[in-house]
Design a protein around this motif. Structure first.
Motif, PDB file in Angstrom:
ATOM      1  N   ARG A  12     -58.010  77.803  -9.094  1.00 51.95           N
ATOM      2  CA  ARG A  12     -58.617  78.072 -10.394  1.00 51.95           C
ATOM      3  C   ARG A  12     -57.690  78.827 -11.322  1.00 51.95           C
ATOM      4  NH1 ARG A  12     -63.869  77.565 -11.154  1.00 51.95           N
ATOM      5  NH2 ARG A  12     -63.931  79.382 -12.515  1.00 51.95           N
ATOM      6  N   GLY A  13     -56.417  78.934 -10.942  1.00 50.16           N
ATOM      7  CA  GLY A  13     -55.457  79.600 -11.809  1.00 50.16           C
ATOM      8  C   GLY A  13     -55.448  81.097 -11.610  1.00 50.16           C
ATOM      9  N   GLY A  14     -55.969  81.594 -10.470  1.00 54.04           N
ATOM     10  CA  GLY A  14     -55.934  83.020 -10.204  1.00 54.04           C
ATOM     11  C   GLY A  14     -56.749  83.819 -11.173  1.00 54.04           C
ATOM     12  N   GLU A  15     -58.035  83.465 -11.374  1.00 49.08           N
ATOM     13  CA  GLU A  15     -58.837  84.091 -12.400  1.00 49.08           C
ATOM     14  C   GLU A  15     -59.353  85.458 -11.996  1.00 49.08           C
ATOM     15  OE1 GLU A  15     -61.833  81.294 -13.471  1.00 49.08           O
ATOM     16  OE2 GLU A  15     -60.395  79.798 -14.167  1.00 49.08           O
ATOM     17  N   GLU A  20     -51.171  92.229 -15.036  1.00 49.93           N
ATOM     18  CA  GLU A  20     -50.131  93.182 -15.355  1.00 49.93           C
ATOM     19  C   GLU A  20     -49.790  93.099 -16.829  1.00 49.93           C
ATOM     20  OE1 GLU A  20     -46.843  92.386 -12.825  1.00 49.93           O
ATOM     21  OE2 GLU A  20     -48.103  92.146 -11.065  1.00 49.93           O
ATOM     22  N   ASP A  21     -49.202  94.145 -17.368  1.00 50.33           N
ATOM     23  CA  ASP A  21     -48.731  94.148 -18.745  1.00 50.33           C
ATOM     24  C   ASP A  21     -47.662  93.084 -18.900  1.00 50.33           C
ATOM     25  OD1 ASP A  21     -47.512  96.768 -20.970  1.00 50.33           O
ATOM     26  OD2 ASP A  21     -47.723  94.613 -21.239  1.00 50.33           O
ATOM     27  N   GLY A 232     -51.468  87.174 -21.395  1.00 58.37           N
ATOM     28  CA  GLY A 232     -51.281  88.446 -20.719  1.00 58.37           C
ATOM     29  C   GLY A 232     -51.797  88.492 -19.303  1.00 58.37           C
ATOM     30  N   ARG A 233     -52.047  87.346 -18.699  1.00 63.59           N
ATOM     31  CA  ARG A 233     -52.639  87.280 -17.361  1.00 63.59           C
ATOM     32  C   ARG A 233     -51.544  86.968 -16.337  1.00 63.59           C
ATOM     33  NH1 ARG A 233     -57.393  83.170 -17.657  1.00 63.59           N
ATOM     34  NH2 ARG A 233     -57.685  83.961 -15.546  1.00 63.59           N
ATOM     35  N   THR A 234     -50.720  87.963 -16.057  1.00 62.37           N
ATOM     36  CA  THR A 234     -49.549  87.755 -15.217  1.00 62.37           C
ATOM     37  C   THR A 234     -49.912  87.447 -13.774  1.00 62.37           C
ATOM     38  OG1 THR A 234     -48.420  89.350 -16.628  1.00 62.37           O
ATOM     39  CG2 THR A 234     -47.320  88.743 -14.578  1.00 62.37           C
ATOM     40  N   ASN A 235     -50.923  88.136 -13.227  1.00 60.51           N
ATOM     41  CA  ASN A 235     -51.336  87.855 -11.851  1.00 60.51           C
ATOM     42  C   ASN A 235     -51.833  86.423 -11.706  1.00 60.51           C
ATOM     43  OD1 ASN A 235     -50.686  90.364 -10.931  1.00 60.51           O
ATOM     44  ND2 ASN A 235     -52.777  91.193 -11.059  1.00 60.51           N
ATOM     45  N   LEU A 241     -48.477  79.476 -10.341  1.00 58.37           N
ATOM     46  CA  LEU A 241     -47.142  78.986 -10.021  1.00 58.37           C
ATOM     47  C   LEU A 241     -46.923  78.906  -8.516  1.00 58.37           C
ATOM     48  CD1 LEU A 241     -44.544  78.054 -11.463  1.00 58.37           C
ATOM     49  CD2 LEU A 241     -43.659  80.374 -11.158  1.00 58.37           C
ATOM     50  N   GLN A 242     -47.496  79.852  -7.778  1.00 57.96           N
ATOM     51  CA  GLN A 242     -47.367  79.830  -6.315  1.00 57.96           C
ATOM     52  C   GLN A 242     -48.028  78.588  -5.741  1.00 57.96           C
ATOM     53  OE1 GLN A 242     -49.558  82.858  -4.065  1.00 57.96           O
ATOM     54  NE2 GLN A 242     -47.776  83.094  -2.732  1.00 57.96           N
TER      55      GLN A 242
END
Length: 483
Positions: A12-15, A20-21, A232-235, A241-242
Protein backbone atom coordinates in the motif's frame (compact mmCIF):
# COMPACT_ATOMS: atom_id res chain seq x y z
CA UNK A 1 10.52 -13.48 4.29
CA UNK A 2 8.68 -10.44 5.67
CA UNK A 3 5.53 -10.99 7.74
CA UNK A 4 2.08 -10.42 6.21
CA UNK A 5 1.51 -7.07 7.98
CA UNK A 6 4.80 -5.65 6.70
CA UNK A 7 4.06 -6.91 3.23
CA UNK A 8 0.59 -5.34 3.35
CA UNK A 9 2.06 -1.98 4.38
CA UNK A 10 4.64 -2.10 1.62
CA UNK A 11 2.07 -3.02 -1.02
CA UNK A 12 0.00 0.00 0.00
CA UNK A 13 3.01 2.28 -0.30
CA UNK A 14 3.93 2.18 3.39
CA UNK A 15 1.00 4.26 4.60
CA UNK A 16 1.78 3.61 8.25
CA UNK A 17 4.67 4.78 10.31
CA UNK A 18 6.18 8.16 11.17
CA UNK A 19 7.53 10.06 8.20
CA UNK A 20 10.90 11.69 8.33
CA UNK A 21 11.63 15.32 7.48
CA UNK A 22 12.13 15.50 3.72
CA UNK A 23 15.02 17.90 4.14
CA UNK A 24 16.93 15.58 6.42
CA UNK A 25 19.56 13.61 4.48
CA UNK A 26 19.06 9.89 4.59
CA UNK A 27 22.79 9.40 4.21
CA UNK A 28 25.72 11.61 3.40
CA UNK A 29 25.71 13.73 0.24
CA UNK A 30 27.76 11.12 -1.58
CA UNK A 31 25.63 9.12 -3.97
CA UNK A 32 26.47 5.75 -5.34
CA UNK A 33 25.82 4.60 -8.86
CA UNK A 34 22.34 3.22 -9.60
CA UNK A 35 22.16 -0.49 -8.78
CA UNK A 36 22.98 -2.82 -11.61
CA UNK A 37 20.14 -4.68 -13.26
CA UNK A 38 20.95 -8.07 -11.76
CA UNK A 39 20.72 -6.61 -8.21
CA UNK A 40 17.23 -5.20 -8.81
CA UNK A 41 14.11 -7.19 -8.07
CA UNK A 42 12.30 -7.44 -11.41
CA UNK A 43 9.13 -9.39 -10.70
CA UNK A 44 7.68 -6.82 -8.30
CA UNK A 45 8.30 -3.98 -10.77
CA UNK A 46 6.66 -6.06 -13.49
CA UNK A 47 3.60 -6.76 -11.32
CA UNK A 48 3.27 -3.11 -10.32
CA UNK A 49 3.53 -1.85 -13.91
CA UNK A 50 1.38 -4.65 -15.34
CA UNK A 51 -1.40 -3.74 -12.90
CA UNK A 52 -1.01 -0.01 -13.52
CA UNK A 53 -1.24 -0.49 -17.28
CA UNK A 54 -4.43 -2.55 -17.09
CA UNK A 55 -6.07 0.81 -17.72
CA UNK A 56 -4.36 0.74 -21.12
CA UNK A 57 -6.04 -2.63 -21.78
CA UNK A 58 -9.35 -0.92 -21.06
CA UNK A 59 -8.34 1.88 -23.42
CA UNK A 60 -7.68 -0.68 -26.16
CA UNK A 61 -11.23 -2.02 -25.85
CA UNK A 62 -12.56 1.54 -26.10
CA UNK A 63 -10.56 2.17 -29.29
CA UNK A 64 -11.46 -1.11 -31.01
CA UNK A 65 -15.10 -1.47 -29.90
CA UNK A 66 -16.44 0.23 -33.03
CA UNK A 67 -14.78 -2.17 -35.46
CA UNK A 68 -16.57 -5.47 -34.62
CA UNK A 69 -19.93 -3.85 -33.81
CA UNK A 70 -20.19 -1.11 -36.43
CA UNK A 71 -22.40 -2.91 -38.95
CA UNK A 72 -24.65 -4.28 -36.20
CA UNK A 73 -25.06 -0.80 -34.72
CA UNK A 74 -26.28 0.45 -38.10
CA UNK A 75 -28.85 -2.37 -38.11
CA UNK A 76 -30.18 -1.43 -34.65
CA UNK A 77 -28.31 -3.85 -32.36
CA UNK A 78 -28.88 -1.52 -29.38
CA UNK A 79 -32.54 -0.98 -30.20
CA UNK A 80 -32.14 1.92 -32.62
CA UNK A 81 -30.37 2.13 -35.99
CA UNK A 82 -27.63 4.65 -36.75
CA UNK A 83 -26.34 6.06 -40.02
CA UNK A 84 -22.84 5.88 -41.48
CA UNK A 85 -22.17 9.44 -40.30
CA UNK A 86 -23.38 8.61 -36.79
CA UNK A 87 -21.14 5.53 -36.76
CA UNK A 88 -18.23 7.80 -37.64
CA UNK A 89 -19.04 9.92 -34.60
CA UNK A 90 -19.32 6.84 -32.39
CA UNK A 91 -15.80 5.92 -33.43
CA UNK A 92 -14.24 9.37 -33.12
CA UNK A 93 -15.92 10.68 -29.95
CA UNK A 94 -13.74 8.47 -27.76
CA UNK A 95 -10.75 10.46 -29.00
CA UNK A 96 -12.65 13.69 -28.33
CA UNK A 97 -13.33 12.63 -24.74
CA UNK A 98 -9.68 11.70 -24.22
CA UNK A 99 -8.55 15.06 -25.59
CA UNK A 100 -10.92 16.97 -23.31
CA UNK A 101 -9.80 15.01 -20.24
CA UNK A 102 -6.05 15.14 -20.85
CA UNK A 103 -5.42 18.64 -19.37
CA UNK A 104 -7.36 17.69 -16.22
CA UNK A 105 -5.62 14.32 -15.93
CA UNK A 106 -2.26 15.94 -15.18
CA UNK A 107 -3.72 17.81 -12.23
CA UNK A 108 -5.41 14.66 -10.93
CA UNK A 109 -2.15 12.72 -11.16
CA UNK A 110 -0.27 15.40 -9.18
CA UNK A 111 -2.98 16.00 -6.56
CA UNK A 112 -4.43 12.56 -5.92
CA UNK A 113 -1.23 10.63 -6.56
CA UNK A 114 -0.47 8.18 -9.34
CA UNK A 115 -2.06 5.17 -7.66
CA UNK A 116 -5.21 6.88 -6.35
CA UNK A 117 -5.76 8.57 -9.71
CA UNK A 118 -5.66 5.28 -11.60
CA UNK A 119 -8.14 3.69 -9.19
CA UNK A 120 -10.44 6.73 -9.39
CA UNK A 121 -10.48 6.66 -13.21
CA UNK A 122 -11.99 3.16 -13.20
CA UNK A 123 -15.29 4.54 -11.87
CA UNK A 124 -16.25 6.84 -14.79
CA UNK A 125 -14.89 4.28 -17.25
CA UNK A 126 -17.32 1.68 -15.91
CA UNK A 127 -20.17 4.23 -15.95
CA UNK A 128 -19.39 5.13 -19.56
CA UNK A 129 -19.62 1.51 -20.68
CA UNK A 130 -22.94 1.06 -18.87
CA UNK A 131 -24.31 4.11 -20.67
CA UNK A 132 -23.33 2.47 -23.96
CA UNK A 133 -24.79 -0.91 -22.99
CA UNK A 134 -28.16 0.54 -22.00
CA UNK A 135 -28.28 3.34 -24.57
CA UNK A 136 -31.79 4.21 -25.72
CA UNK A 137 -30.79 6.75 -28.36
CA UNK A 138 -27.68 8.09 -30.13
CA UNK A 139 -27.21 10.81 -27.50
CA UNK A 140 -26.70 8.22 -24.74
CA UNK A 141 -24.37 6.25 -27.00
CA UNK A 142 -22.33 9.36 -27.75
CA UNK A 143 -22.19 10.31 -24.05
CA UNK A 144 -20.97 6.87 -23.05
CA UNK A 145 -18.28 6.90 -25.72
CA UNK A 146 -17.08 10.35 -24.62
CA UNK A 147 -16.86 9.26 -20.96
CA UNK A 148 -15.04 6.03 -21.88
CA UNK A 149 -12.60 7.97 -24.02
CA UNK A 150 -12.03 10.55 -21.30
CA UNK A 151 -11.22 7.91 -18.69
CA UNK A 152 -9.05 5.85 -21.03
CA UNK A 153 -7.23 8.98 -22.19
CA UNK A 154 -6.49 9.96 -18.59
CA UNK A 155 -4.85 6.57 -18.10
CA UNK A 156 -2.51 7.54 -20.95
CA UNK A 157 -1.27 10.36 -18.70
CA UNK A 158 -1.18 8.57 -15.36
CA UNK A 159 0.33 5.22 -16.37
CA UNK A 160 3.45 6.47 -18.25
CA UNK A 161 4.25 8.87 -15.40
CA UNK A 162 3.88 6.06 -12.87
CA UNK A 163 6.04 3.67 -14.89
CA UNK A 164 8.85 6.20 -15.28
CA UNK A 165 8.93 6.76 -11.51
CA UNK A 166 8.88 3.15 -10.32
CA UNK A 167 11.04 1.45 -12.96
CA UNK A 168 14.78 1.01 -12.63
CA UNK A 169 16.69 2.69 -15.53
CA UNK A 170 17.76 -0.70 -16.90
CA UNK A 171 14.11 -1.80 -17.14
CA UNK A 172 12.36 1.48 -17.88
CA UNK A 173 12.11 0.99 -21.63
CA UNK A 174 10.72 -2.54 -21.41
CA UNK A 175 8.27 -1.67 -18.65
CA UNK A 176 7.27 1.47 -20.53
CA UNK A 177 6.40 -0.70 -23.55
CA UNK A 178 3.86 -2.55 -21.41
CA UNK A 179 1.49 0.40 -21.80
CA UNK A 180 1.20 -0.08 -25.56
CA UNK A 181 1.24 -3.86 -25.18
CA UNK A 182 -1.82 -3.63 -22.94
CA UNK A 183 -3.53 -1.29 -25.44
CA UNK A 184 -3.11 -3.74 -28.32
CA UNK A 185 -4.15 -6.68 -26.13
CA UNK A 186 -7.36 -4.77 -25.38
CA UNK A 187 -7.80 -4.14 -29.11
CA UNK A 188 -7.29 -7.85 -29.85
CA UNK A 189 -9.80 -8.86 -27.19
CA UNK A 190 -12.45 -6.69 -28.85
CA UNK A 191 -11.54 -8.06 -32.29
CA UNK A 192 -11.74 -11.70 -31.17
CA UNK A 193 -14.69 -11.61 -28.77
CA UNK A 194 -16.70 -8.96 -30.62
CA UNK A 195 -17.94 -11.18 -33.47
CA UNK A 196 -18.78 -14.03 -31.05
CA UNK A 197 -21.11 -12.17 -28.66
CA UNK A 198 -23.85 -9.60 -28.92
CA UNK A 199 -23.06 -5.88 -28.84
CA UNK A 200 -24.64 -5.70 -25.37
CA UNK A 201 -22.49 -8.47 -23.88
CA UNK A 202 -19.28 -7.17 -25.46
CA UNK A 203 -20.04 -3.85 -23.78
CA UNK A 204 -20.80 -5.48 -20.42
CA UNK A 205 -17.53 -7.42 -20.56
CA UNK A 206 -15.75 -4.14 -21.30
CA UNK A 207 -17.47 -2.58 -18.26
CA UNK A 208 -16.13 -5.33 -15.97
CA UNK A 209 -12.51 -4.67 -16.97
CA UNK A 210 -12.20 -1.36 -15.03
CA UNK A 211 -13.26 -3.16 -11.86
CA UNK A 212 -10.49 -5.73 -12.40
CA UNK A 213 -8.06 -2.87 -13.03
CA UNK A 214 -8.95 -1.06 -9.80
CA UNK A 215 -8.44 -4.24 -7.75
CA UNK A 216 -5.10 -5.01 -9.44
CA UNK A 217 -3.76 -1.49 -8.87
CA UNK A 218 -4.92 -1.53 -5.25
CA UNK A 219 -3.10 -4.79 -4.51
CA UNK A 220 0.04 -4.74 -6.66
CA UNK A 221 0.90 -1.10 -7.46
CA UNK A 222 2.39 0.85 -4.55
CA UNK A 223 2.45 4.62 -4.84
CA UNK A 224 5.57 5.89 -6.60
CA UNK A 225 8.47 6.76 -4.25
CA UNK A 226 9.00 10.12 -5.96
CA UNK A 227 5.42 11.22 -5.34
CA UNK A 228 5.59 10.11 -1.69
CA UNK A 229 8.82 12.09 -1.21
CA UNK A 230 7.12 15.20 -2.62
CA UNK A 231 4.49 14.78 0.08
CA UNK A 232 7.16 14.46 2.77
CA UNK A 233 6.41 10.79 3.42
CA UNK A 234 9.94 9.41 3.46
CA UNK A 235 9.15 6.20 5.36
CA UNK A 236 6.38 5.37 2.91
CA UNK A 237 8.72 6.10 0.00
CA UNK A 238 11.30 3.71 1.49
CA UNK A 239 8.72 0.93 1.86
CA UNK A 240 7.49 1.45 -1.69
CA UNK A 241 10.98 1.39 -3.20
CA UNK A 242 11.93 -1.64 -1.10
CA UNK A 243 8.97 -3.61 -2.43
CA UNK A 244 9.66 -2.48 -6.00
CA UNK A 245 13.46 -2.80 -6.20
CA UNK A 246 14.24 -5.30 -3.43
CA UNK A 247 16.68 -5.33 -0.53
CA UNK A 248 19.87 -5.87 -2.54
CA UNK A 249 19.91 -2.22 -3.61
CA UNK A 250 21.30 0.54 -1.42
CA UNK A 251 17.80 1.88 -0.83
CA UNK A 252 18.73 4.69 1.54
CA UNK A 253 21.29 6.05 -0.90
CA UNK A 254 18.77 5.86 -3.73
CA UNK A 255 16.16 7.66 -1.64
CA UNK A 256 18.74 10.25 -0.64
CA UNK A 257 19.32 10.96 -4.33
CA UNK A 258 15.56 11.11 -5.01
CA UNK A 259 15.14 13.47 -2.05
CA UNK A 260 17.83 15.76 -3.42
CA UNK A 261 16.11 15.86 -6.78
CA UNK A 262 12.75 16.59 -5.14
CA UNK A 263 14.26 19.40 -3.05
CA UNK A 264 15.64 21.00 -6.23
CA UNK A 265 12.30 20.90 -8.02
CA UNK A 266 10.60 24.19 -8.74
CA UNK A 267 7.13 25.17 -9.84
CA UNK A 268 6.76 25.84 -13.54
CA UNK A 269 3.99 27.38 -15.60
CA UNK A 270 2.13 25.67 -18.43
CA UNK A 271 3.75 28.22 -20.77
CA UNK A 272 7.20 27.09 -19.63
CA UNK A 273 6.27 23.46 -20.29
CA UNK A 274 5.11 24.34 -23.81
CA UNK A 275 8.44 26.01 -24.55
CA UNK A 276 10.58 23.07 -23.42
CA UNK A 277 12.46 21.03 -26.01
CA UNK A 278 11.14 17.84 -24.43
CA UNK A 279 7.57 19.01 -25.09
CA UNK A 280 8.36 19.70 -28.74
CA UNK A 281 9.85 16.23 -29.12
CA UNK A 282 7.00 14.39 -27.40
CA UNK A 283 4.24 16.34 -29.14
CA UNK A 284 6.02 15.77 -32.46
CA UNK A 285 6.23 12.03 -31.84
CA UNK A 286 2.55 11.90 -30.88
CA UNK A 287 1.65 13.91 -33.97
CA UNK A 288 3.46 11.57 -36.34
CA UNK A 289 2.01 8.59 -34.46
CA UNK A 290 -1.46 9.82 -35.42
CA UNK A 291 -0.48 11.10 -38.89
CA UNK A 292 0.45 7.52 -39.74
CA UNK A 293 -3.32 6.90 -39.75
CA UNK A 294 -3.22 4.33 -36.97
CA UNK A 295 -6.53 5.10 -35.27
CA UNK A 296 -8.39 5.38 -38.57
CA UNK A 297 -7.11 1.90 -39.41
CA UNK A 298 -8.01 0.49 -35.96
CA UNK A 299 -11.53 1.92 -35.95
CA UNK A 300 -12.30 0.76 -39.48
CA UNK A 301 -10.22 -2.40 -39.86
CA UNK A 302 -13.12 -4.61 -40.89
CA UNK A 303 -14.43 -2.02 -43.34
CA UNK A 304 -11.00 -1.66 -44.96
CA UNK A 305 -10.76 -5.39 -45.63
CA UNK A 306 -14.34 -5.53 -46.84
CA UNK A 307 -13.60 -2.69 -49.27
CA UNK A 308 -10.48 -4.53 -50.46
CA UNK A 309 -12.62 -7.47 -51.53
CA UNK A 310 -10.03 -9.99 -50.38
CA UNK A 311 -10.65 -13.61 -49.53
CA UNK A 312 -10.28 -12.97 -45.79
CA UNK A 313 -13.48 -11.98 -43.97
CA UNK A 314 -13.41 -8.66 -42.14
CA UNK A 315 -13.70 -10.07 -38.61
CA UNK A 316 -10.99 -12.66 -39.31
CA UNK A 317 -8.71 -10.03 -40.81
CA UNK A 318 -9.21 -7.81 -37.76
CA UNK A 319 -8.29 -10.67 -35.43
CA UNK A 320 -5.18 -11.41 -37.52
CA UNK A 321 -3.88 -7.85 -37.44
CA UNK A 322 -4.71 -7.64 -33.73
CA UNK A 323 -2.60 -10.72 -33.08
CA UNK A 324 0.22 -9.17 -35.13
CA UNK A 325 0.02 -6.06 -32.97
CA UNK A 326 0.23 -8.05 -29.75
CA UNK A 327 3.19 -10.11 -30.99
CA UNK A 328 5.12 -7.11 -32.31
CA UNK A 329 4.50 -5.01 -29.19
CA UNK A 330 5.69 -7.90 -27.04
CA UNK A 331 8.81 -8.04 -29.21
CA UNK A 332 9.28 -4.31 -28.61
CA UNK A 333 8.97 -5.00 -24.87
CA UNK A 334 11.86 -7.47 -25.21
CA UNK A 335 14.21 -5.39 -27.39
CA UNK A 336 13.56 -1.70 -26.66
CA UNK A 337 16.22 -1.54 -23.93
CA UNK A 338 18.72 -3.29 -26.22
CA UNK A 339 17.99 -1.83 -29.65
CA UNK A 340 17.30 1.68 -28.39
CA UNK A 341 14.45 4.11 -29.04
CA UNK A 342 15.68 5.87 -32.18
CA UNK A 343 16.36 2.75 -34.32
CA UNK A 344 12.89 1.38 -33.57
CA UNK A 345 11.26 4.71 -34.42
CA UNK A 346 13.16 5.03 -37.70
CA UNK A 347 12.40 1.46 -38.78
CA UNK A 348 8.76 1.88 -37.82
CA UNK A 349 8.19 5.14 -39.71
CA UNK A 350 10.03 4.06 -42.87
CA UNK A 351 8.15 0.77 -43.24
CA UNK A 352 4.77 2.34 -42.35
CA UNK A 353 5.31 4.88 -45.13
CA UNK A 354 5.96 2.02 -47.57
CA UNK A 355 2.85 0.13 -46.38
CA UNK A 356 0.63 3.20 -46.73
CA UNK A 357 2.04 3.72 -50.22
CA UNK A 358 1.17 0.12 -51.12
CA UNK A 359 -2.37 0.42 -49.74
CA UNK A 360 -2.77 3.69 -51.62
CA UNK A 361 -1.75 2.09 -54.91
CA UNK A 362 -4.11 -0.86 -54.36
CA UNK A 363 -7.16 1.30 -53.71
CA UNK A 364 -6.23 3.81 -56.41
CA UNK A 365 -6.20 1.05 -59.03
CA UNK A 366 -9.32 -0.59 -57.58
CA UNK A 367 -11.29 2.68 -57.83
CA UNK A 368 -10.35 2.84 -61.51
CA UNK A 369 -11.85 -0.54 -62.27
CA UNK A 370 -8.63 -2.58 -62.45
CA UNK A 371 -9.02 -6.32 -61.86
CA UNK A 372 -7.15 -6.93 -58.62
CA UNK A 373 -8.70 -10.28 -57.72
CA UNK A 374 -5.28 -11.92 -57.76
CA UNK A 375 -4.05 -9.36 -55.23
CA UNK A 376 -6.85 -9.85 -52.69
CA UNK A 377 -4.34 -10.64 -49.94
CA UNK A 378 -2.25 -7.54 -50.60
CA UNK A 379 -4.20 -5.23 -48.25
CA UNK A 380 -4.10 -7.91 -45.55
CA UNK A 381 -0.32 -8.30 -45.83
CA UNK A 382 0.28 -4.54 -46.04
CA UNK A 383 -1.87 -3.81 -43.00
CA UNK A 384 -0.31 -6.69 -41.03
CA UNK A 385 3.18 -5.36 -41.77
CA UNK A 386 1.98 -1.85 -40.95
CA UNK A 387 0.69 -2.95 -37.54
CA UNK A 388 3.84 -5.00 -36.91
CA UNK A 389 6.26 -2.09 -37.36
CA UNK A 390 3.91 0.41 -35.69
CA UNK A 391 3.79 -1.83 -32.63
CA UNK A 392 7.59 -2.15 -32.64
CA UNK A 393 8.28 1.58 -32.72
CA UNK A 394 5.75 4.37 -33.06
CA UNK A 395 3.20 2.56 -30.91
CA UNK A 396 5.10 2.12 -27.61
CA UNK A 397 8.13 4.42 -27.90
CA UNK A 398 6.37 7.84 -27.84
CA UNK A 399 4.67 6.85 -24.57
CA UNK A 400 8.04 5.71 -23.18
CA UNK A 401 9.55 9.07 -24.14
CA UNK A 402 6.76 10.96 -22.36
CA UNK A 403 7.85 9.25 -19.14
CA UNK A 404 11.56 9.77 -19.80
CA UNK A 405 12.10 13.26 -21.23
CA UNK A 406 10.42 15.48 -18.65
CA UNK A 407 11.77 16.59 -15.30
CA UNK A 408 9.81 15.18 -12.33
CA UNK A 409 8.24 18.52 -11.38
CA UNK A 410 6.58 18.93 -14.79
CA UNK A 411 5.63 15.34 -15.59
CA UNK A 412 1.97 15.75 -14.70
CA UNK A 413 1.47 18.92 -16.76
CA UNK A 414 3.78 17.78 -19.56
CA UNK A 415 2.12 14.38 -19.78
CA UNK A 416 -1.21 16.16 -20.12
CA UNK A 417 0.11 18.33 -22.95
CA UNK A 418 1.49 15.34 -24.86
CA UNK A 419 -1.61 13.26 -24.24
CA UNK A 420 -3.93 16.09 -25.26
CA UNK A 421 -1.97 16.51 -28.48
CA UNK A 422 -2.26 12.85 -29.43
CA UNK A 423 -5.96 12.59 -28.59
CA UNK A 424 -6.96 15.78 -30.38
CA UNK A 425 -5.09 14.49 -33.40
CA UNK A 426 -6.71 11.05 -33.01
CA UNK A 427 -10.11 12.70 -32.92
CA UNK A 428 -9.29 14.77 -35.99
CA UNK A 429 -7.92 11.83 -37.98
CA UNK A 430 -10.80 9.47 -37.18
CA UNK A 431 -13.57 12.05 -37.64
CA UNK A 432 -12.09 13.34 -40.91
CA UNK A 433 -11.14 9.92 -42.32
CA UNK A 434 -14.47 9.27 -44.04
CA UNK A 435 -14.90 12.85 -45.40
CA UNK A 436 -11.33 12.82 -46.76
CA UNK A 437 -11.89 9.44 -48.43
CA UNK A 438 -15.10 10.79 -49.97
CA UNK A 439 -13.35 13.94 -51.17
CA UNK A 440 -10.11 12.55 -52.61
CA UNK A 441 -10.47 8.76 -52.66
CA UNK A 442 -9.14 5.87 -50.55
CA UNK A 443 -5.88 5.55 -52.45
CA UNK A 444 -5.02 9.24 -52.17
CA UNK A 445 -5.88 9.19 -48.44
CA UNK A 446 -3.38 6.42 -47.77
CA UNK A 447 -0.79 8.26 -49.88
CA UNK A 448 -1.36 11.31 -47.69
CA UNK A 449 -0.63 9.19 -44.60
CA UNK A 450 2.47 7.82 -46.36
CA UNK A 451 3.83 11.31 -47.01
CA UNK A 452 3.25 12.46 -43.44
CA UNK A 453 4.91 9.31 -42.05
CA UNK A 454 7.94 9.91 -44.28
CA UNK A 455 8.28 13.38 -42.73
CA UNK A 456 8.26 11.57 -39.37
CA UNK A 457 11.48 9.79 -40.37
CA UNK A 458 13.19 13.18 -40.79
CA UNK A 459 11.78 14.39 -37.46
CA UNK A 460 13.29 11.43 -35.59
CA UNK A 461 16.65 11.86 -37.33
CA UNK A 462 16.87 15.58 -36.53
CA UNK A 463 15.30 15.99 -33.11
CA UNK A 464 14.77 12.79 -31.10
CA UNK A 465 17.58 11.83 -28.66
CA UNK A 466 18.50 8.31 -27.64
CA UNK A 467 17.55 7.66 -23.99
CA UNK A 468 18.44 3.95 -23.73
CA UNK A 469 20.05 3.09 -20.40
CA UNK A 470 20.25 6.71 -19.18
CA UNK A 471 19.00 7.85 -15.81
CA UNK A 472 16.29 10.50 -15.75
CA UNK A 473 18.85 13.03 -14.49
CA UNK A 474 21.27 12.20 -17.33
CA UNK A 475 18.47 12.69 -19.86
CA UNK A 476 17.64 16.11 -18.40
CA UNK A 477 21.30 17.13 -18.49
CA UNK A 478 21.54 16.10 -22.14
CA UNK A 479 18.38 18.02 -23.12
CA UNK A 480 19.50 21.15 -21.28
CA UNK A 481 22.90 21.01 -22.97
CA UNK A 482 21.28 21.06 -26.41
CA UNK A 483 18.70 23.77 -25.73
Amino acid sequence: MMDSEAQHNQLRGGETGVDEDLNTPLLSDEHSQAPVAQDVRKISQFLAVLSATCGAFCLGTVLAWTSPVGERLKQGALGFPISDDQLGWVGSLAGFGAAMMAPIAGQLVDRLGRKACMIFLCVPLCIGWLLVAFAKNPAMLYSGRIICGASGGAFSVAAPVYVSEVAHPSLRGALGALFQLQVVMGVEMAYVIGPLVSVFWLTVISAILPIVTAVAVLIFSPESPSFLLRKGRTNAAHDSLQWLWGNKCDLRTELNEMSRQVSEERSVSVKTVFLQKATMICVGLMAFQQFSGINAVIFFTEQIFAAAGGSVQGATAAAIVGAVQVGATFLSFLVVDKAGRRPLLLLSAAVMAACNTTLGAFFFLKDRGQDLSSLGMLPVLAVCLYFLVFSLGFGPVPWIMVGELFAPEVKGVAGSVASAATWWLAFAVTSLFRPIVTAIGEGQTFWMFAGLTAVGVLFVLLFVPETKGKTLEEIQTSLNATN
